[in-house]
Motif scaffolding. Structure first.
Motif, PDB file in Angstrom:
ATOM      1  N   UNK A 506       0.858  -1.197   0.012  1.00  0.00           N
ATOM      2  CA  UNK A 506       0.143  -0.146   0.213  1.00  0.00           C
ATOM      3  C   UNK A 506       0.729   1.148   0.129  1.00  0.00           C
ATOM      4  N   UNK A 507       1.910   1.193   0.621  1.00  0.00           N
ATOM      5  CA  UNK A 507       2.935   2.453   0.541  1.00  0.00           C
ATOM      6  C   UNK A 507       3.962   2.567  -0.656  1.00  0.00           C
ATOM      7  N   UNK A 508       3.751   1.423  -1.611  1.00  0.00           N
ATOM      8  CA  UNK A 508       4.309   1.368  -2.792  1.00  0.00           C
ATOM      9  C   UNK A 508       5.965   0.999  -2.223  1.00  0.00           C
ATOM     10  N   UNK A 509       6.541   0.377  -1.226  1.00  0.00           N
ATOM     11  CA  UNK A 509       7.694   0.241  -0.764  1.00  0.00           C
ATOM     12  C   UNK A 509       8.411  -0.977  -1.778  1.00  0.00           C
ATOM     13  N   UNK A 510       7.388  -1.899  -2.218  1.00  0.00           N
ATOM     14  CA  UNK A 510       7.831  -2.854  -3.087  1.00  0.00           C
ATOM     15  C   UNK A 510       6.565  -3.358  -3.965  1.00  0.00           C
ATOM     16  N   UNK A 511       6.967  -4.287  -4.752  1.00  0.00           N
ATOM     17  CA  UNK A 511       5.933  -4.708  -5.835  1.00  0.00           C
ATOM     18  C   UNK A 511       6.211  -6.368  -5.784  1.00  0.00           C
ATOM     19  N   UNK A 512       5.391  -7.073  -6.276  1.00  0.00           N
ATOM     20  CA  UNK A 512       5.476  -8.414  -6.198  1.00  0.00           C
ATOM     21  C   UNK A 512       4.851  -9.156  -7.338  1.00  0.00           C
ATOM     22  N   UNK A 513       5.502 -10.312  -8.235  1.00  0.00           N
ATOM     23  CA  UNK A 513       5.041 -10.734  -9.074  1.00  0.00           C
ATOM     24  C   UNK A 513       5.021 -12.400  -8.573  1.00  0.00           C
ATOM     25  N   UNK A 525      11.910  -0.891  -4.939  1.00  0.00           N
ATOM     26  CA  UNK A 525      12.861   0.221  -5.732  1.00  0.00           C
ATOM     27  C   UNK A 525      13.575   1.295  -4.808  1.00  0.00           C
ATOM     28  N   UNK A 526      13.072   1.189  -3.490  1.00  0.00           N
ATOM     29  CA  UNK A 526      13.549   2.367  -2.551  1.00  0.00           C
ATOM     30  C   UNK A 526      14.567   1.534  -1.673  1.00  0.00           C
TER      31      UNK A 526
END
Length: 581
Positions: A506-513, A525-526
């Motif tokens: 929700x805070x866009x700290x990571x994405x997952x596939x 990305x951070x």
């Protein structure tokens, strides 16, 4: 009809981001056995073979997150039990799974039982207290969940009411797209949007049957009586023949937003369109435009020919005769193309397909070379977009943009335009449109509880997240706000052809596939400033972190995914996995 542009917030873009670096740091994975029976996963039957069926069954996320408590998520097992999976962020470990509700067969009310061909259960939380359950057949259940924030609570959920999704329809099999709770005139109102894949049988022998998504917009309203009973009504029926990538109600539920590739029509509009389409067409003029009725393009290996046609034609209307050196295309007795080809082709590999308004013919060259003309007759049409018909090696190629690398996986849907539309209930029509090009939204996710879901689109190499904005003071206006960016994730996910679920924190700290089995890919990305590295005469380079988690084959298929700030919850056929990120 106003067209809305997606305006990028430049402050959210990281121009010095230089990609992801594969990390060999271990990701802690906690495995938790299932509480009783395995998760319930329905499969289509022999008659459910369309693309819409494949999407309804294949894309379904069985693990439902709680937007108000992201560490909590739920699934339904084969015993029809709603099971809570909860993660304690303070202690860094999962809590014991717990059954919070059991769907009773006698509560179904339609005489049907779950069987092959029924859709999967769908769960949607509409507030801190209420939850809507769709049984995948024909029934909604409204559940009082109590105070879900109390981890020590062992109280079971209470059934408040149940109803048929569409009492006037005999359709069996629904999936719940969205549900929303609003307070309108001091009364609670729950809006519901469910879809059923229907089959429209053509009355004409030259027309094939059509599969479509039949959408039912329903509404529960709490009556102002001492019993606080709930009454249900169907507000609108919609349908579309294409895929639905996004569906979300606006606040107050006077409008709903869809991402689609085909027309969205009301029941009345569709009936009028079908009546006109079923009328026999005598003397069809296949040459719908001046000039040659076809265009063609080529590579060194093959030739692609497209014929412009009116709607209503099928494969049975064409007679195509192809040899190594000759080609003839006939439609309803009229010759569209005939003659000797410029060079030989492999006739065994010739293929052709018919779409709504186009016949597409593919020829495979025997020798890799450029054809200045399609036919040996020099008066034939030159390749499309090239009036001088110069050979391929001499053509000016487009200048490459190194910041926006394009590969085959980036091309999107062939011959399709994806759009985001806002349908207003009072107007009974589409009031606003956002054109997204050939690429559908990358994924949808809930960023904040009580708000519509956000959707991600490809912007250059990035994935941009957007949130529809409702303006109560100006209900006739509608915009979409840029909420955040996942740096370089648009380019990364485009190459992951085996992906099944995609989501972000929700805070866009990571994405997952998540792939269907075995692999989970995490992108942060951070992360790192690349040890102080800089581009020549440029800013300091920023590098993200990429983890690849391999799940044992013994866990079986990945059935669901849920994300929270410090944990990724994955539901498999054999266990629940918690990835500590």
């Amino acid at each position: 009809m106003p067209v809305v542009d997606l305006k990028v917030d430049r402050s959210l873009i990281c121009r010095n981001f230089d990609g992801y670096k594969l990390s060999f740091d271990p990701v802690p994975v906690i495995q938790q056995e299932l509480v009783s029976t395995p998760p319930l996963k329905m499969v289509p039957n022999a008659d459910q073979y369309s693309l819409l069926h494949a999407e309804a069954f294949g894309r379904h996320n069985i693990l439902c997150p709680d937007p108000w408590l992201r560490e909590n998520c739920y699934y339904i097992n084969k015993s029809r039990q709603v099971v809570l999976c909860s993660y304690d962020a303070q202690e860094g470990r999962p809590r014991q799974q717990r059954v919070v509700h059991t769907v009773e067969e006698q509560d179904r009310g339609d005489g049907y039982r779950q069987s092959v061909g029924a859709y999967n259960y769908t769960l949607r939380f509409v507030s801190e207290k209420y939850c809507v359950l769709c049984d995948g057949i024909s029934t909604y259940y409204l559940l009082d969940t109590g105070d879900r924030s109390r981890a020590s609570s062992t109280a079971a959920w209470q059934l408040l009411t149940s109803t048929q999704i569409n009492p006037e329809s005999c359709n069996r099999g629904f999936v719940l797209y969205d549900a929303r709770l609003d307070v309108v005139q001091e009364r609670k109102q729950i809006s519901l949007m469910a879809g059923h894949v229907g089959r429209r049988v053509s009355t004409r022998s030259d027309r094939a049957d059509t599969f479509y998504m039949d959408l039912t917009w329903g509404c529960w309203t709490q009556t102002l009586t001492p019993s606080d009973a709930w009454s249900y009504s169907v507000r609108e029926e919609l349908d579309t023949t294409g895929s639905i990538y996004y569906c979300a109600f606006e606040p107050r539920a006077e409008s709903v937003v869809f991402s689609i590739i085909r027309e969205l029509l009301t029941k009345t509009q569709r009936a009028a369109a079908l009546s006109a389409a079923e009328q026999p067409q005598n003397g069809v003029d296949v040459a719908v435009a001046a000039g040659p009725p076809y265009t063609w393009t080529q590579t060194f290996e093959d030739v692609l020919i497209r014929f412009r046609l009116p709607s209503g034609l099928t494969r049975n209307d064409f007679d195509i005769r192809s040899t190594n050196s000759q080609l003839e295309v006939e439609c309803l007795g009229e010759i569209l193309l005939t003659g000797a080809l410029y060079a030989s082709v492999d006739s065994d590999l010739t293929t052709w397909t018919v779409t709504a308004e186009c016949l597409q013919l593919t020829l495979v060259k025997e020798q890799q070379q450029s054809w200045p003309h399609l036919l040996s007759d020099v008066q034939a049409a030159p390749p499309e977009g090239d009036a001088d018909a110069c050979p391929l090696p001499e053509r000016a190629l487009p200048i490459l943009n190194l910041e926006d690398p394009i590969e085959e996986c980036d091309l999107g849907l062939p011959d399709e335009d994806v759009k985001m539309v806002r349908f207003n209930l009072e107007a009974k029509d589409i009031t606003h449109t956002v054109f997204l090009g050939p690429t559908p939204p990358l994924f949808t996710t809930s960023l904040r509880a009580g708000f519509p879901a956000a959707f991600a689109t490809r912007h250059g190499v990035d994935a941009s997240l957007w949130l529809p904005v409702f303006q109560p003071a100006k209900p006739g206006e509608w915009t979409v706000r840029h909420e955040g960016n996942l740096h370089a994730f648009g380019y990364v996910q485009a190459s992951k052809e085996m992906r099944k679920f995609t989501d972000c924190c929700p805070d866009l700290d990571y994405a997952v596939i998540c792939e269907g089995v075995r692999y989970v890919l995490i992108y942060k990305s951070r992360y790192d400033s690349a040890g102080g590295l800089r581009n020549r005469n440029g800013p300091q380079v920023v590098i993200g972190k990429h983890h690849m988690v391999s799940i044992s084959d013994e866990m079986g298929e990945i059935l669901g995914l849920s994300t929270a700030r410090n944990v990724i919850t994955i539901l498999t056929a054999k266990a629940v996995l918690y990835l500590q990120v």
